[in-house]
Design a protein around this motif. Structure first.
Motif, mmCIF file in Angstrom:
data_model
loop_
_atom_site.group_PDB
_atom_site.id
_atom_site.type_symbol
_atom_site.label_atom_id
_atom_site.label_comp_id
_atom_site.label_asym_id
_atom_site.label_seq_id
_atom_site.Cartn_x
_atom_site.Cartn_y
_atom_site.Cartn_z
ATOM 1 N N LYS A 79 0.846 -1.192 0.000
ATOM 2 C CA LYS A 79 0.000 0.000 0.000
ATOM 3 C C LYS A 79 0.882 1.243 0.000
ATOM 4 O O LYS A 79 2.061 1.187 0.384
ATOM 5 N N LEU A 80 0.295 2.339 -0.423
ATOM 6 C CA LEU A 80 0.972 3.641 -0.415
ATOM 7 C C LEU A 80 0.203 4.574 0.505
ATOM 8 O O LEU A 80 -1.022 4.669 0.430
ATOM 9 N N ALA A 81 0.926 5.259 1.381
ATOM 10 C CA ALA A 81 0.311 6.241 2.277
ATOM 11 C C ALA A 81 1.334 7.319 2.592
ATOM 12 O O ALA A 81 2.546 7.093 2.525
ATOM 13 N N PHE A 82 0.834 8.484 2.936
ATOM 14 C CA PHE A 82 1.718 9.581 3.346
ATOM 15 C C PHE A 82 0.879 10.595 4.105
ATOM 16 O O PHE A 82 -0.359 10.566 4.056
ATOM 17 N N ASP A 83 1.547 11.487 4.826
ATOM 18 C CA ASP A 83 0.874 12.566 5.548
ATOM 19 C C ASP A 83 1.027 13.868 4.764
ATOM 20 O O ASP A 83 2.065 14.094 4.114
ATOM 21 N N VAL A 84 0.020 14.724 4.847
ATOM 22 C CA VAL A 84 0.058 15.977 4.113
ATOM 23 C C VAL A 84 -0.555 17.085 4.950
ATOM 24 O O VAL A 84 -1.447 16.845 5.775
ATOM 25 N N CYS A 85 -0.071 18.288 4.747
ATOM 26 C CA CYS A 85 -0.646 19.489 5.368
ATOM 27 C C CYS A 85 -0.598 20.606 4.337
ATOM 28 O O CYS A 85 0.431 20.805 3.677
ATOM 29 N N LEU A 86 -1.710 21.310 4.184
ATOM 30 C CA LEU A 86 -1.781 22.435 3.256
ATOM 31 C C LEU A 86 -1.696 23.747 4.025
ATOM 32 O O LEU A 86 -2.285 23.884 5.105
ATOM 33 N N GLY A 87 -0.983 24.713 3.418
ATOM 34 C CA GLY A 87 -0.887 26.039 4.006
ATOM 35 C C GLY A 87 -1.312 27.102 3.013
ATOM 36 O O GLY A 87 -0.906 27.087 1.853
ATOM 37 N N TYR A 88 -2.180 28.005 3.455
ATOM 38 C CA TYR A 88 -2.676 29.107 2.632
ATOM 39 C C TYR A 88 -3.132 28.614 1.250
ATOM 40 O O TYR A 88 -2.623 29.038 0.207
ATOM 41 N N PRO A 89 -4.093 27.674 1.213
ATOM 42 C CA PRO A 89 -4.522 27.093 -0.065
ATOM 43 C C PRO A 89 -5.165 28.119 -0.990
ATOM 44 O O PRO A 89 -6.075 28.842 -0.594
ATOM 45 N N LYS A 95 -5.317 29.203 6.754
ATOM 46 C CA LYS A 95 -3.860 29.295 6.901
ATOM 47 C C LYS A 95 -3.270 27.894 6.791
ATOM 48 O O LYS A 95 -3.217 27.314 5.731
ATOM 49 N N TYR A 96 -2.810 27.351 7.917
ATOM 50 C CA TYR A 96 -2.236 26.003 7.876
ATOM 51 C C TYR A 96 -3.176 25.005 8.533
ATOM 52 O O TYR A 96 -3.790 25.288 9.565
ATOM 53 N N GLY A 97 -3.269 23.826 7.941
ATOM 54 C CA GLY A 97 -4.035 22.750 8.527
ATOM 55 C C GLY A 97 -3.174 21.938 9.475
ATOM 56 O O GLY A 97 -2.227 22.450 10.069
ATOM 57 N N THR A 98 -3.479 20.660 9.583
ATOM 58 C CA THR A 98 -2.759 19.753 10.462
ATOM 59 C C THR A 98 -2.156 18.624 9.635
ATOM 60 O O THR A 98 -2.816 18.097 8.736
ATOM 61 N N MET A 99 -0.916 18.263 9.941
ATOM 62 C CA MET A 99 -0.288 17.148 9.244
ATOM 63 C C MET A 99 -1.048 15.866 9.566
ATOM 64 O O MET A 99 -1.088 15.440 10.725
ATOM 65 N N SER A 100 -1.667 15.256 8.543
ATOM 66 C CA SER A 100 -2.523 14.092 8.744
ATOM 67 C C SER A 100 -2.400 13.159 7.550
ATOM 68 O O SER A 100 -2.033 13.579 6.444
ATOM 69 N N PRO A 101 -2.738 11.880 7.730
ATOM 70 C CA PRO A 101 -2.709 10.954 6.591
ATOM 71 C C PRO A 101 -3.643 11.423 5.476
ATOM 72 O O PRO A 101 -4.765 11.852 5.719
ATOM 73 N N ALA A 102 -3.156 11.332 4.242
ATOM 74 C CA ALA A 102 -3.950 11.765 3.096
ATOM 75 C C ALA A 102 -4.847 10.659 2.581
ATOM 76 O O ALA A 102 -5.763 10.908 1.801
#
Length: 812
Positions: free
Chosen positions: A269-279, A317-324
């Motif tokens: 499986k493929l997984a990663f964490d992501v956080c977006l800032g100022y989208p 602004k910025y979200g939280t680093m979480s699994p995508a």
């Protein structure tokens, strides 16, 4: 000046006669004239107090052994008493000096630190021998291949038992060994060209300071357009980031993994964490290729997996680093693959994307938990349709035993608009994971985009009165085939985190008109809402995470013998040579203290630690092996100093301060009193549980008549009339005379206090050589007045109390 002369003989006579006079007419005057200082205080020892006791002359003669003397000398810095250095022995002297004027009857509750024995396992860890994997061990693993290290395909775990059993043939159950070994995330070259990894587990732990271009062995960081790269960032751990902000124009940046061979994986499986800032519109694409040549990204064939992941852009602004999300890579087991993170932005679209914890393979620590699922196998009764225009409807379909719903405006001659609305769905709190909406779609005879996917938090029964958020852009709805039906496929994932803790409805809105060639057929199935989160059970990073691709690292793992097999030691970790190298030195010293580094070390290795989790850490200090326990509380790893905070009572009697843990409880007859109310309620609850709820006062649960306790009045109601009429068991008392009934009340009374004492004072315990007594003052209402009574109990075990015969009496 007037002078008065008093001859000595006369003065003596007057003094004698004066004393006789006072004693004759004012008996006890001397005692009455002495000021009394009787008080009750609470006091917590300070750092200065420990220093005073440690070095004060008044305490020098108190220790009885050399060990106690050493503990007393160390008290200044340790600031803790112990069984060797009992607080009761020293605090009596301390209190005498602090309150010189105190009289008998005074009491002080003193709070201090007491050292407790460290867990036994720490001593075993500290004394554990280190076994270094030998060249011969590596040969037994690899044969003729020149590799003196372990890899993902040949990990230490597969051969550790064999190696340690050979090295320690007489091992006893419970034995512990530290195994030192070399590890590489890349497989050795066996003649087939470049090395290939078997999995990815990149946590960017090598990043300790942000700002530079992200550079990881085996990874490529390519700026296809512009001068922006993926860059190192650090905040509560390392990660990588890309943004077009201040990029001066178009930005396309690639972060490409090493080649990964998944052929031996069971269910990769493929997984990663992501956080977006100022989208604001920049995009991140997740791509996979099995023909990338390692240099030219544009000559490779890249399959876009972006739709399978959800990027939460709901924060301004910025979200939280979480699994995508999590994607099944089983289709890519045949040929080695590269994973690419492609950032696309420009001067107007500058969204920041932060990436962490990239995992590919069998050991992905992300899991999905179902919140809502609809496959239409049990019909469509739970769904509602609301037609806005036209007369076409959503219809249930069945093909090859698969049920789904369908809408098409084919052959319509006017505008068609209809909503297909889900049942209510409760989105879990963000602490449960990242919420996502997913579904499968099949397209037939596409000629226009006619479907929208909407979410509402205020829908009741009319879509036109509800507020809807359009989530369509989060999905990859196919635009084809145009002359046939396609196949069901994954439509994508939409983030629902902005709706966390709320109830939502999902709607599929179709708008079309066959007369205007807007009549695409949409078939919908397998609608799901799920949360995606890191598994709590995966607390420690794997060895592959602590190694870098393309390099060989010196690592260490702890093993224990269970009587038949050597297995990994749970809840303990060893600081390896590679860890020290990252810290910048070879061992801990007085200049590089463990407490300054181990909290961050544990944060990196236990990113998903749970509250109150404890971990033993083995490390070297000035080349001596030591072990310490750390505990995770409120987001921080703190060394467990094995100290408990103790409060003991000292009472002054016969001119001395004496340790006396006895306690007096005053149950004030005042409504809502913070001491009385919970005490009486504990009695009421116990009565209902043990003797039956029919003893409750009719219509209430705050008074009962087995004992007569009331947590409303905070007293005992000993009115015979009330015992006979105010509860369902009143008939039991009707034939008793008032005198006999009152006698029964007092007979039961000693029993009544025990459950409340055990519930509220469960920490009470026996003390060697001291009789621990709990004295209770309480009120009894007899119908005309409330009389204060007292009763006593002796502590006979931890949280156990025994009535002292004859102690029940009216208070004087």
């Amino acid at each position: 000046m007037k002078k008065i002369y008093l001859f000595p003989a006369l003065a003596a006579t007057l003094m004698i006669s004066g004393c006789d006079y006072n004693e004759k007419y004012f008996e006890g005057l001397d005692e009455m004239s002495q000021p009394k200082e009787v008080f009750t205080k609470t006091y917590a020892l300070t750092e200065a107090d420990y220093a005073t006791i440690s070095s004060g002359k008044a305490y020098e003669s108190l220790p009885g052994s050399d060990e106690e003397k050493a503990a007393l000398a160390a008290l200044k810095t340790s600031m803790r008493f112990s069984d060797i250095l009992p607080a009761s022995k020293y605090l009596s002297t301390f209190l005498a000096a602090k309150w010189l004027g105190a009289d008998d009857g005074s009491s002080v509750k003193v709070t201090y630190n007491k050292g407790i024995d460290a867990p036994e396992y720490l001593a075993k860890l500290a004394a554990s021998e280190t076994y270094t994997v030998s060249d011969a061990n590596y040969v037994s693993v690899w044969g003729d291949v020149d590799a003196k290290y372990f890899t993902p395909s040949k990990p230490l775990a597969k051969v550790a038992n064999k190696i340690l059993t050979t090295a320690y043939p007489t091992a006893q159950s419970g034995d512990v060994k530290v195994v030192a070994y070399n590890y590489s995330i890349s497989e050795p070259n066996t003649g087939g060209g470049a090395t290939v990894a078997k999995e990815l587990d990149e946590t960017f732990d090598h990043i300790s300071v942000g700002g530079g271009k992200t550079a990881i062995d085996g990874w490529q960081n390519i700026a296809e357009k512009g001068t922006k790269y993926w860059t190192d960032k650090y905040y509560n751990g390392g990660y990588t980031e890309c943004s077009a902000y201040n990029g001066g124009g178009d930005v396309i940046a690639w972060l490409i993994s090493p080649k990964v061979d998944l052929s031996s994986a069971a269910a990769p499986k493929l997984a990663f964490d992501v956080c977006l800032g100022y989208p604001n519109g920049a995009t991140l694409q997740i791509l996979v290729s099995d023909d990338f040549n390692g240099s030219d990204v544009n000559s490779a064939t890249w399959t876009d997996l972006t739709a399978y992941f959800a990027f939460d852009a709901s924060n301004a602004k910025y979200g939280t680093m979480s699994p995508a999300g999590i994607y099944d890579m089983s289709a890519y087991k045949e040929n080695p693959v590269y994973i690419a993170f492609k950032y696309v932005g420009n001067a107007e679209k500058t969204t920041t994307f932060q990436i962490d914890n990239i995992q590919l393979g069998d050991n992905v620590s992300v899991e999905a938990t179902s919140v809502f699922k609809e496959d239409f196998e049990n019909g469509t009764d739970a769904w509602k349709e609301q037609i806005i225009q036209g007369d076409f409807t959503w219809t249930a379909k069945d093909f090859s035993n698969n049920h789904y719903v369908q809408y098409s405006a084919n052959k319509s001659t006017e505008e068609q608009e209809s909503y297909y609305i889900s049942p209510a769905i409760t989105i879990p709190a963000k602490t449960e994971g990242v919420a996502e909406l997913l579904f499968d779609v099949c397209i037939g005879y596409w000629n226009a985009n006619c479907l929208s996917v909407l979410v509402s938090t205020d829908y009741v029964d009319d879509v036109t009165k509800a507020t809807w958020k359009d989530m369509t852009a989060e999905f990859a709805l196919p635009e084809g085939p145009t002359n046939a039906y396609g196949k069901f496929g994954y439509a994508g994932a939409a983030p629902l985190n902005e709706f966390a803790g709320q109830v939502i409805h999902v709607a599929f809105r179709y708008v079309g008109n066959g007369a205007e060639s807007r009549s695409t057929t949409y078939q919908i199935d397998n609608i799901k809402v799920q949360t995606v989160a890191r598994k709590a059970a995966v607390a420690k990073l794997s060895t592959t995470t602590r190694a870098t691709a393309g390099g060989v690292n010196e690592l260490a793992t702890i093993y224990t013998y269970n009587g038949s097999t050597w297995i990994p030691y749970e809840d303990a970790i060893v600081v390896s040579p590679s860890d020290y190298e990252e810290m910048g030195f070879e061992t801990f010293t007085s200049s590089n203290k463990p407490d300054n580094y181990l909290p961050q070390f544990l944060t990196a290795n236990y990113p998903y630690a749970q509250e109150e989790q404890k971990v033993g850490v083995v490390y070297t200090y000035s080349n001596n092996q030591e072990a310490a326990e750390y505990i995770y509380t409120a987001g921080v790893w703190t060394k467990n100093d094995n100290v408990e905070v103790v409060t003991d009572q000292f009472v002054r009697s016969e001119g001395k301060w004496n340790f006396n843990p006895s306690t007096t409880i005053t149950l004030s007859v005042v409504k809502n009193d913070p001491v009385s109310t919970p005490f009486y309620q504990a009695i009421v609850d116990y009565s209902g549980k043990e003797h039956g709820k029919d003893y409750y006062q009719t219509g209430y649960t705050n008074a009962e008549y087995y004992y007569g306790a009331s947590s409303y009045q905070n007293n005992f109601d000993f009115r015979p009339s009330a015992w006979k009429t105010k509860h369902n068991n009143g008939a039991l008392y009707e034939k008793m005379s008032d005198e006999d009934l009152v006698k029964l009340m007092f007979e039961r009374l000693p029993e009544a206090f025990v459950p409340a004492l055990e519930a509220l004072y469960g920490d009470a315990n026996v003390v060697s050589g001291v009789e621990v007594i709990y004295t209770i003052y309480f009120g009894v209402y007899d119908g005309s007045t409330t009389v204060t009574w007292t009763i006593q109990y002796e502590v006979i075990g931890k949280g156990k109390f025994q009535y002292i015969e004859g102690s029940l009496k009216k208070a004087e």
